[in-house]
Design a protein around this motif. Structure first.
Motif, short mmCIF file in Angstrom:
data_model
loop_
_atom_site.label_atom_id
_atom_site.label_comp_id
_atom_site.label_asym_id
_atom_site.label_seq_id
_atom_site.Cartn_x
_atom_site.Cartn_y
_atom_site.Cartn_z
N LEU A 127 25.50 51.88 94.14
CA LEU A 127 26.33 50.76 94.48
C LEU A 127 27.14 50.07 92.73
CD1 LEU A 127 26.82 48.33 95.50
CD2 LEU A 127 25.40 47.18 95.48
N TRP A 128 25.72 50.30 91.81
CA TRP A 128 26.09 50.59 90.33
C TRP A 128 27.41 51.46 89.85
CZ3 TRP A 128 24.51 53.29 86.13
CH2 TRP A 128 24.81 53.26 85.10
N GLU A 129 26.96 52.46 90.56
CA GLU A 129 28.54 53.60 89.77
C GLU A 129 29.62 52.39 90.41
OE1 GLU A 129 26.80 57.50 89.61
OE2 GLU A 129 26.09 57.03 91.39
N GLY A 130 29.67 52.33 91.56
CA GLY A 130 30.74 52.14 92.33
C GLY A 130 31.20 50.54 91.52
N ALA A 131 29.90 49.63 91.22
CA ALA A 131 31.17 48.78 90.93
C ALA A 131 31.84 48.97 89.04
CB ALA A 131 29.87 47.79 90.38
N LEU A 132 30.63 49.97 88.84
CA LEU A 132 31.33 50.64 87.17
C LEU A 132 32.60 50.63 87.76
CD1 LEU A 132 28.47 52.63 85.57
CD2 LEU A 132 29.28 50.11 85.10
N ASN A 133 32.98 51.56 88.28
CA ASN A 133 34.84 52.29 88.55
C ASN A 133 35.31 50.91 88.87
OD1 ASN A 133 33.80 54.99 87.30
ND2 ASN A 133 32.98 55.57 89.78
N GLN A 134 34.46 49.75 90.47
CA GLN A 134 36.09 49.23 90.56
C GLN A 134 36.26 48.43 89.60
OE1 GLN A 134 34.58 46.90 94.18
NE2 GLN A 134 36.31 46.23 94.94
N ARG A 135 35.57 48.14 89.00
CA ARG A 135 35.42 46.36 88.06
C ARG A 135 35.82 47.39 86.19
NH1 ARG A 135 31.17 41.49 88.80
NH2 ARG A 135 31.08 41.25 91.51
N GLN A 136 35.66 48.10 86.32
CA GLN A 136 35.98 49.24 85.13
C GLN A 136 35.09 48.46 84.26
OE1 GLN A 136 40.51 48.67 84.73
NE2 GLN A 136 40.95 50.07 86.54
N LEU A 137 33.67 48.00 84.76
CA LEU A 137 33.22 48.26 83.02
C LEU A 137 32.65 48.41 81.85
CD1 LEU A 137 30.64 46.60 86.00
CD2 LEU A 137 32.19 44.85 84.49
N SER A 138 32.95 48.35 80.92
CA SER A 138 32.38 49.09 79.91
C SER A 138 30.89 49.78 80.12
CB SER A 138 32.18 48.66 78.60
OG SER A 138 31.60 47.06 78.73
N ALA A 139 30.44 50.08 78.81
CA ALA A 139 29.21 50.66 79.26
C ALA A 139 28.41 49.49 79.50
CB ALA A 139 29.09 51.68 78.31
N ARG A 140 28.13 49.06 77.98
CA ARG A 140 27.49 47.83 77.70
C ARG A 140 27.15 46.56 79.30
NH1 ARG A 140 29.98 45.78 73.84
NH2 ARG A 140 28.70 46.61 71.47
N ALA A 141 28.55 46.05 79.58
CA ALA A 141 28.80 45.77 80.82
C ALA A 141 27.92 46.69 81.96
CB ALA A 141 29.95 45.47 81.42
N GLY A 142 27.68 47.51 81.95
CA GLY A 142 26.56 48.60 82.85
C GLY A 142 25.39 48.21 82.65
N GLU A 143 25.11 48.75 81.70
CA GLU A 143 23.63 48.69 81.04
C GLU A 143 23.17 46.95 80.78
OE1 GLU A 143 22.82 50.12 77.14
OE2 GLU A 143 22.68 51.84 77.70
N ARG A 144 24.12 46.08 80.96
CA ARG A 144 23.53 44.54 81.22
C ARG A 144 23.12 44.60 82.57
NH1 ARG A 144 22.91 42.04 76.71
NH2 ARG A 144 23.86 42.32 74.63
N LEU A 145 24.02 44.57 83.37
CA LEU A 145 24.08 44.73 84.40
C LEU A 145 22.77 44.91 85.44
CD1 LEU A 145 25.96 43.57 87.39
CD2 LEU A 145 26.35 46.27 87.73
N LEU A 146 22.68 46.44 85.56
CA LEU A 146 20.99 46.98 85.07
C LEU A 146 19.37 46.08 84.45
CD1 LEU A 146 21.53 50.76 84.38
CD2 LEU A 146 21.49 49.53 86.89
#
Length: 180
Positions: A127-146
């Motif tokens: 789900l996290w990987e899908g959100a990174l791709n779909q929302r085009q999140l940066s590495a920083r935003a992806g880490e903050r999400l975690l």
């Protein structure tokens, strides 16, 4: 910045949904065009938004909601009591202190240590990987999400991040869609 500040600095920011302030309001009409709203949101850079852990859209309360605390009724308030929430926060901080190096919070955890400390289920990772791709999140935003998902798990007393924690953390990234 740590040498200048003994505590973590918390950033709280607020903005209107558009220049006139009424976009999305159910009772008032917005006078801004789509292009004006896009230009307005373009002023908020991606790197700035990446640094905000929780992004929440707040709606204007109606008169009933505003008046509710002043009504003299004997109804119990909805939701958890303040003391129960305080206890959950205390327990979550205890879990963080025991798990994270130097007892730091999830938000203060160094990026290099994040993958060592948090545990993601396979479904949560997908789900996290899908959100990174779909929302085009940066590495920083992806880490903050975690980090937010881990805090949600800490508040719920869970050891592993599941898809529901990722989904809930995604609800706190309201502005990703507005700026992409």
């Amino acid at each position: 910045y740590r040498s200048h500040f003994p505590c973590r600095v918390t950033l709280v920011a607020a903005t209107n949904p558009c220049p006139c302030g009424w976009h999305g309001d159910p009772e008032r009409l917005c006078s801004c065009s789509e292009s004006i709203r896009k230009r307005y949101w373009a002023k908020l850079s991606g790197p700035l938004l990446d640094r905000l852990d929780l992004q929440v859209v707040m709606r204007r309360p109606n008169s009933d909601e505003l008046a509710a605390p002043y009504r003299r009724s004997h109804q119990e308030p909805e939701g958890e009591s303040t003391s129960k929430v305080a206890m959950r926060v205390k327990q979550a901080r205890q879990r963080m202190a025991e798990r994270n190096p130097a007892g730091c919070s999830n938000g203060e955890l160094a990026s290099a240590r994040l993958s060592e400390v948090i545990k993601l289920s396979d479904a949560a990772l997908a789900l996290w990987e899908g959100a990174l791709n779909q929302r085009q999140l940066s590495a920083r935003a992806g880490e903050r999400l975690l980090r937010v998902a881990q805090t949600i798990c800490d508040l719920d007393g869970k050891e592993q991040i599941g898809p529901s924690a990722i989904a809930e953390a995604l609800t706190f990234r309201s502005f990703d869609q507005l700026t992409s």
